[in-house]
Design a protein around this motif. Structure first.
Motif, PDB file in Angstrom:
ATOM      1  N   ASP A  39       0.848  -1.210   0.000  1.00  0.00           N
ATOM      2  CA  ASP A  39       0.000   0.000   0.000  1.00  0.00           C
ATOM      3  C   ASP A  39       0.873   1.245   0.000  1.00  0.00           C
ATOM      4  N   TRP A  40       1.960   1.198   0.804  1.00  0.00           N
ATOM      5  CA  TRP A  40       2.869   2.356   0.819  1.00  0.00           C
ATOM      6  C   TRP A  40       3.388   2.607  -0.598  1.00  0.00           C
ATOM      7  N   ALA A  41       3.854   1.528  -1.252  1.00  0.00           N
ATOM      8  CA  ALA A  41       4.470   1.695  -2.585  1.00  0.00           C
ATOM      9  C   ALA A  41       3.461   2.258  -3.582  1.00  0.00           C
ATOM     10  N   GLU A  42       2.256   1.683  -3.602  1.00  0.00           N
ATOM     11  CA  GLU A  42       1.249   2.145  -4.581  1.00  0.00           C
ATOM     12  C   GLU A  42       0.861   3.598  -4.300  1.00  0.00           C
ATOM     13  N   ASP A  43       0.670   3.917  -3.011  1.00  0.00           N
ATOM     14  CA  ASP A  43       0.289   5.300  -2.662  1.00  0.00           C
ATOM     15  C   ASP A  43       1.418   6.270  -3.006  1.00  0.00           C
ATOM     16  N   ALA A  44       2.648   5.868  -2.668  1.00  0.00           N
ATOM     17  CA  ALA A  44       3.795   6.766  -2.891  1.00  0.00           C
ATOM     18  C   ALA A  44       4.029   6.982  -4.391  1.00  0.00           C
ATOM     19  N   ILE A  45       3.842   5.941  -5.191  1.00  0.00           N
ATOM     20  CA  ILE A  45       3.997   6.110  -6.652  1.00  0.00           C
ATOM     21  C   ILE A  45       2.914   7.052  -7.169  1.00  0.00           C
ATOM     22  N   ALA A  46       1.663   6.812  -6.727  1.00  0.00           N
ATOM     23  CA  ALA A  46       0.548   7.648  -7.209  1.00  0.00           C
ATOM     24  C   ALA A  46       0.737   9.104  -6.782  1.00  0.00           C
ATOM     25  N   ALA A  47       1.308   9.307  -5.593  1.00  0.00           N
ATOM     26  CA  ALA A  47       1.479  10.676  -5.086  1.00  0.00           C
ATOM     27  C   ALA A  47       2.779  11.313  -5.578  1.00  0.00           C
ATOM     28  N   GLY A  48       3.561  10.578  -6.348  1.00  0.00           N
ATOM     29  CA  GLY A  48       4.841  11.112  -6.845  1.00  0.00           C
ATOM     30  C   GLY A  48       5.886  11.211  -5.743  1.00  0.00           C
ATOM     31  N   ARG A  49       5.760  10.383  -4.711  1.00  0.00           N
ATOM     32  CA  ARG A  49       6.758  10.404  -3.634  1.00  0.00           C
ATOM     33  C   ARG A  49       7.742   9.230  -3.763  1.00  0.00           C
ATOM     34  N   TYR A  50       7.514   8.384  -4.744  1.00  0.00           N
ATOM     35  CA  TYR A  50       8.436   7.282  -5.026  1.00  0.00           C
ATOM     36  C   TYR A  50       8.598   7.299  -6.552  1.00  0.00           C
ATOM     37  N   ARG A  51       9.762   7.782  -6.984  1.00  0.00           N
ATOM     38  CA  ARG A  51       9.976   7.977  -8.425  1.00  0.00           C
ATOM     39  C   ARG A  51      11.161   7.164  -8.907  1.00  0.00           C
TER      40      ARG A  51
END
Ligand SMILES: Cc1cc2nc3c(=O)[nH]c(=O)nc-3n(C[C@H](O)[C@H](O)[C@H](O)COP(=O)(O)OP(=O)(O)OC[C@H]3O[C@@H](n4cnc5c(N)ncnc54)[C@H](O)[C@@H]3O)c2cc1C
Ligand SMILES: Cc1cc2nc3c(=O)[nH]c(=O)nc-3n(C[C@H](O)[C@H](O)[C@H](O)COP(=O)(O)O)c2cc1C
Length: 449
Positions: free
Chosen positions: A433-445
């Motif tokens: 969930d962290w990974a999916e949320d962070a990718i969607a929010a542009g916090r994991y690029r």
């Protein structure tokens, strides 16, 4: 424009209606030209209801699909047809259910994966059946046969839209490595929709000179890793010499291929710095690391890589990369350190003695207290203690969570295999969930190749 054709009337009401239609066409046309869509999906739905605009959706990792989506909209506009351009990350069921026609321009990333910006769309919306009986669609799928899983995301999107009852206007147009013949097929299809001839975006390659070059691992058993500093040839095209951390250069190789490289420097340093791993018989890498001589010139252009810009805010940054991946992280590190953001760098190379050259600068920044944390992972050491960047995360779940808790971001750059191993480790420590949320929010690029 067909709507504007109705202008020729003396009837005031019809004049007014035509005026409103013209305004809507103007608004959606302007929307399609905006660089970064910020309009809400709800506002777009309202605009769709009021006009016959074609929805042009894109999903792009390094920007090619986005640029072709904008070109698609520009051609439609040139034929008098309004179009709205949106990233798939902004597409909702409501939006799709209000569109009569959708043209999707999507690439495939990773190993048959959706580009990061469409990951949430695929993992949530495409898991359901949305009733789309009113929709006609066509797909332009970008890919590269050398990667395998050719155009896999484009095909999955195609299959899902059909499962939802949408009607294919034409079969999926596959494009291998931007093959002009395949792109011409798409243009032909657009003409059948009434598209006109849009002004072509000018792609300018400027002359750049090799200013300096240094092999960072001269004694290594591995392929050469080379620092390449380039400067624009004076008196030409200085207008374009501006970039920011995360951006790329594109070069034309001796065999005529286009190759991307991450820019490792900031404009204030006075040169574009690349870190290039020489590939055996590599067309572009050999040119940069060996054939081109100091003072000689090559054709190069700067490319905005918006999906890999530094996430906004003042939160901490975790940067993870290996080998030439340092190129995509160095400018971010400089920018974030200068902004006073806490930085944690995890960098991997093969052997500390023969491949540690690129680490010196990182160690110096740590010594000066500018780089808060530095973990170096060497994979090829003689004592059996070799480890990879993802191993540096083992046992540090709490530390990771604390680092990323307060607006923290993760940037990963380097080879695809490393990227996958790091992704798996981050998901193990922080959860899917962290990974999916962070990718969607542009916090994991990610900038992987
Ligand atoms: C966004 C992005 C950023 C990048 N940043 C960097 C960077 O900062 N630094 C960096 O070093 N690289 C980077 N790359 C990779 C770079 O663009 C090139 O792909 C890389 O340099 C290899 O290109 P080449 O022309 O030298 O090799 P190619 O000529 O493409 O060959 C590569 C290797 O594959 C072999 N090969 C070629 N074609 C085939 C085939 N059909 N079948 C089997 N084998 C084949 C060749 O013999 C060679 O060993 C980046 C890529 C992307 C997409
Ligand atoms: C790291 C990486 C992985 C890729 N994986 C695939 C793949 O699995 N299948 C495919 O057909 N193309 C793949 N490609 C090729 C891209 O889809 C192609 O280069 C496309 O033009 C990129 O468009 P974009 O800039 O819009 O993302 C990959 C490219 C890169 C750099």
């Amino acid at each position: 424009m067909t709507e504007l054709g109705a202008f020729v009337t003396q009837d005031t009401t019809r004049w007014l209606l035509a005026g409103v239609a013209a305004l809507i066409v103007l608004i959606v046309t302007l929307l399609s030209f905006r660089k970064k869509p910020q309009v809400s999906a709800a506002a777009t739905v309202e605009a769709m209801k009021e006009s016959s605009a074609i929805l042009v959706l894109y999903a792009s990792q390094t920007g090619q699909a986005e640029s072709l989506a904008r070109r698609t909209a520009a051609s439609l506009n040139a034929g008098g047809q309004a179009a709205i351009v949106l990233s798939l990350k902004e597409a909702t069921p409501d939006l799709l259910q209000h569109a009569a026609q959708a043209l999707c321009v999507v690439s495939t990333a990773g190993e048959g994966d959706a580009p990061d910006e469409a990951m949430r769309f695929e993992h949530t919306l495409m898991k359901k059946r949305v009733e789309l009986g009113q929709l006609s669609f066509a797909i332009l799928a970008l890919g590269d046969r050398t990667h395998g899983h050719f155009c896999a995301f484009g095909h999955r999107l195609d299959a899902w839209l059909m499962e939802c009852g949408a009607r294919q206007m034409r079969g999926c147009v596959e494009v291998d490595d931007l093959d002009p013949k395949a792109l011409a097929k798409w243009d032909g299809f657009l003409s059948s929709l009434g598209a006109g001839q849009a002004a072509e975006e000018e792609i300018v390659f400027d002359d750049w000179r090799l200013a300096a070059r240094e092999v960072l691992n001269p004694d290594s058993k591995a392929q050469k890793l080379v620092r390449v500093d380039l400067q624009p040839v004076e008196g030409q095209a200085q207008r374009r010499v501006v970039w920011q951390a995360g951006d790329l250069v594109e070069i034309i190789t001796p065999k005529g291929h286009r190759r991307d490289y991450s820019i490792a420097s900031l404009p204030g340093e006075g040169h574009v710095r690349l870190l290039v791993r020489q590939k055996a018989d590599g067309d572009g890498s050999k040119l940069l690391t060996e054939t081109l001589q100091p003072g000689e010139i090559l054709k190069l252009r700067l490319k905005v890589h918006a999906n890999f810009h530094l996430p906004e805010g003042s939160g901490p940054v975790l940067l993870i990369g290996a080998g030439s991946g340092l190129a995509g992280l160095r400018a971010h590190l400089l920018t974030a350190m200068t902004a006073g953001r806490p930085c944690w760098m995890i960098y991997g190379e093969r052997n500390p003695v023969t491949d540690g050259g690129a680490c010196d600068e990182l160690i110096a920044w740590q010594d000066k207290g500018q780089l808060a944390r530095l973990d170096l992972a060497f994979s090829s050491v003689t004592d059996g203690q070799g480890r990879y960047v993802q191993d540096a995360l083992v046992g540090r779940t709490k530390e990771l969570k604390e680092w990323l808790a307060d607006g923290g971001s993760v940037l990963v750059c380097g080879g695809l295999d490393m990227g996958r191993a790091v992704d798996a480790a981050l998901r193990r420590h922080l959860g899917n969930d962290w990974a999916e949320d962070a990718i969607a929010a542009g916090r994991y690029r990610r900038d992987l190749y």
